[in-house]
Design an enzyme around this catalytic site. Structure first.
Site, PDB file in Angstrom:
ATOM      1  N   GLU A 141       0.836  -1.206   0.000  1.00 30.28           N
ATOM      2  CA  GLU A 141       0.000   0.000   0.000  1.00 30.28           C
ATOM      3  C   GLU A 141       0.875   1.262   0.000  1.00 30.28           C
ATOM      4  O   GLU A 141       0.487   2.293  -0.546  1.00 30.28           O
ATOM      5  CB  GLU A 141      -0.881   0.025   1.264  1.00 30.28           C
ATOM      6  CG  GLU A 141      -1.848  -1.143   1.387  1.00 30.28           C
ATOM      7  CD  GLU A 141      -2.368  -1.324   2.818  1.00 30.28           C
ATOM      8  OE1 GLU A 141      -3.419  -1.969   2.965  1.00 30.28           O
ATOM      9  OE2 GLU A 141      -1.738  -0.857   3.784  1.00 30.28           O
ATOM     10  N   ASP A 172     -11.922  -6.272  -0.540  1.00 27.61           N
ATOM     11  CA  ASP A 172     -12.762  -7.480  -0.474  1.00 27.61           C
ATOM     12  C   ASP A 172     -14.147  -7.134   0.054  1.00 27.61           C
ATOM     13  O   ASP A 172     -14.294  -6.230   0.867  1.00 27.61           O
ATOM     14  CB  ASP A 172     -12.096  -8.545   0.410  1.00 27.61           C
ATOM     15  CG  ASP A 172     -11.684  -7.985   1.773  1.00 27.61           C
ATOM     16  OD1 ASP A 172     -10.589  -7.389   1.863  1.00 27.61           O
ATOM     17  OD2 ASP A 172     -12.469  -8.110   2.720  1.00 27.61           O
TER      18      ASP A 172
HETATM   19  N1  FMC Z   1     -10.892  -7.098   7.287  1.00 26.43           N
HETATM   20  C1  FMC Z   1      -9.958  -6.496   8.039  1.00 26.43           C
HETATM   21  N2  FMC Z   1      -8.894  -5.846   7.538  1.00 26.43           N
HETATM   22  C2  FMC Z   1      -8.760  -5.777   6.204  1.00 26.43           C
HETATM   23  C3  FMC Z   1      -9.719  -6.375   5.367  1.00 26.43           C
HETATM   24  C4  FMC Z   1     -10.816  -7.071   5.953  1.00 26.43           C
HETATM   25  N3  FMC Z   1     -11.770  -7.674   5.233  1.00 26.43           N
HETATM   26  N4  FMC Z   1      -9.333  -6.159   4.084  1.00 26.43           N
HETATM   27  N5  FMC Z   1      -8.169  -5.451   4.119  1.00 26.43           N
HETATM   28  C5  FMC Z   1      -7.804  -5.199   5.370  1.00 26.43           C
HETATM   29  C6  FMC Z   1      -6.551  -4.444   5.759  1.00 26.43           C
HETATM   30  C7  FMC Z   1      -6.153  -4.461   7.234  1.00 26.43           C
HETATM   31  O1  FMC Z   1      -6.290  -3.155   7.776  1.00 26.43           O
HETATM   32  C8  FMC Z   1      -4.702  -4.931   7.231  1.00 26.43           C
HETATM   33  O2  FMC Z   1      -3.786  -3.857   7.240  1.00 26.43           O
HETATM   34  C9  FMC Z   1      -4.590  -5.694   5.940  1.00 26.43           C
HETATM   35  O3  FMC Z   1      -5.487  -5.085   5.050  1.00 26.43           O
HETATM   36  C10 FMC Z   1      -4.967  -7.148   6.067  1.00 26.43           C
HETATM   37  O4  FMC Z   1      -4.099  -7.874   6.851  1.00 26.43           O
END
Ligand code: FMC
Length: 265
Positions: free
Chosen positions: A36, A223
């Protein structure tokens, strides 16, 4: 008898008033993952600091440079010393934020990163959200008042003009230390009315609040949590492309804040 005149309080009020009315000069961008951070490091042509001002041996990495009128610092918590993966999550991000604020004395914190989004709340892959409030979803303390402390709800720095002038979605963010979502987390996220879910935001907000530094949160959706695909698969598949969308949004915000004071955002 009239209460004693407390000059120190007056000064503090004056100082904070002038701080929000003078142009932003130093910006601290907290980013959890290298994937990122790097597009922004390239965009602003930042260089990695060599003489670390942080404790010897910590994996934290500072990229810094001048862009327009701004002194930009991107702080990435680095790779875990033993496991070699990005030090994501609330513990490392709060420590990093604390140490960075103490050292760099920023006028503004930007926590930028990826997040899961809820399609039921209008989130799609690649959307970038400017966060209106943050809270935790995995700090359950069912004792009166401690329950509220656990949730740790905080408003983010109010930025009505950024919202009006830039094409970003607005939503609430819920933070916890897991990428997946257990049923208890799900109901807390629902109670938090969150559109996006991450692993750092509310922790960064806690420290920003503690040290009285305005903070904004920019989160790009990798996601769809309430979709059909497994989170891990979808997250890894979209990470690089969404990091590019995040870079564009953060760059837009940086261009926007250049020359402005906090009260104008
Ligand atoms: N749930 C929690 N965190 C994330 C996510 C999800 N569905 N999607 N992407 C993230 C972010 C978090 O803040 C972390 O920095 C990283 O991406 C996933 O380990």
């Amino acid at each position: 008898m009239a209460p004693p005149h407390d000059d120190s309080k007056l000064e503090t009020a004056d100082e904070s008033l002038s701080a929000s009315n003078r142009p932003i000069s130093t910006v601290l961008i907290i980013i959890a993952m290298q994937t990122e951070a790097l597009p922004l490091v390239n965009k602003f042509q930042l260089s990695q600091a060599v003489d670390s001002v942080f404790p010897k041996g910590v994996p934290w990495v500072r990229y810094h440079g001048t862009y327009k009128d701004l002194n930009i610092n991107i702080m990435w918590p680095g790779k875990d010393a033993v496991l070699g993966v990005d030090s994501v999550g609330t513990v490392s991000s709060s420590l990093l934020t604390y140490a960075s604020v103490q050292t760099l004395q920023p006028d503004l914190i930007i926590n930028a990163g990826t997040a899961g989004g809820f399609k039921a709340k209008g989130a799609c892959i690649g959307d970038v959200f400017l966060v209106s409030e943050v809270a935790f979803h995995d700090r359950r303390i069912p004792i009166p008042v401690f329950d509220l402390y656990g949730v740790g709800l905080r408003q983010t720095c109010s930025t009505p003009n950024i919202l009006k002038d830039l094409n970003l979605k607005v939503g609430k963010l819920s933070t916890g230390d897991s990428l997946d979502m257990c049923p208890q987390d799900e109901s807390s996220i629902f109670a938090n009315d969150a559109t996006v879910k991450d692993m750092e935001g509310a922790a960064v907000a806690y420290v920003a609040d503690l040290l009285k530094v305005p903070a904004v949160f920019i989160k790009a959706v990798t996601d769809v949590v309430d979709g059909d695909k497994p989170t891990t698969e979808e997250f890894l598949e979209n990470l690089a492309a969404v990091a590019a969308a995040l870079e564009q949004a953060v760059a837009q915000v940086i261009d926007y804040i250049n020359g402005k004071c906090i009260a104008e955002l």
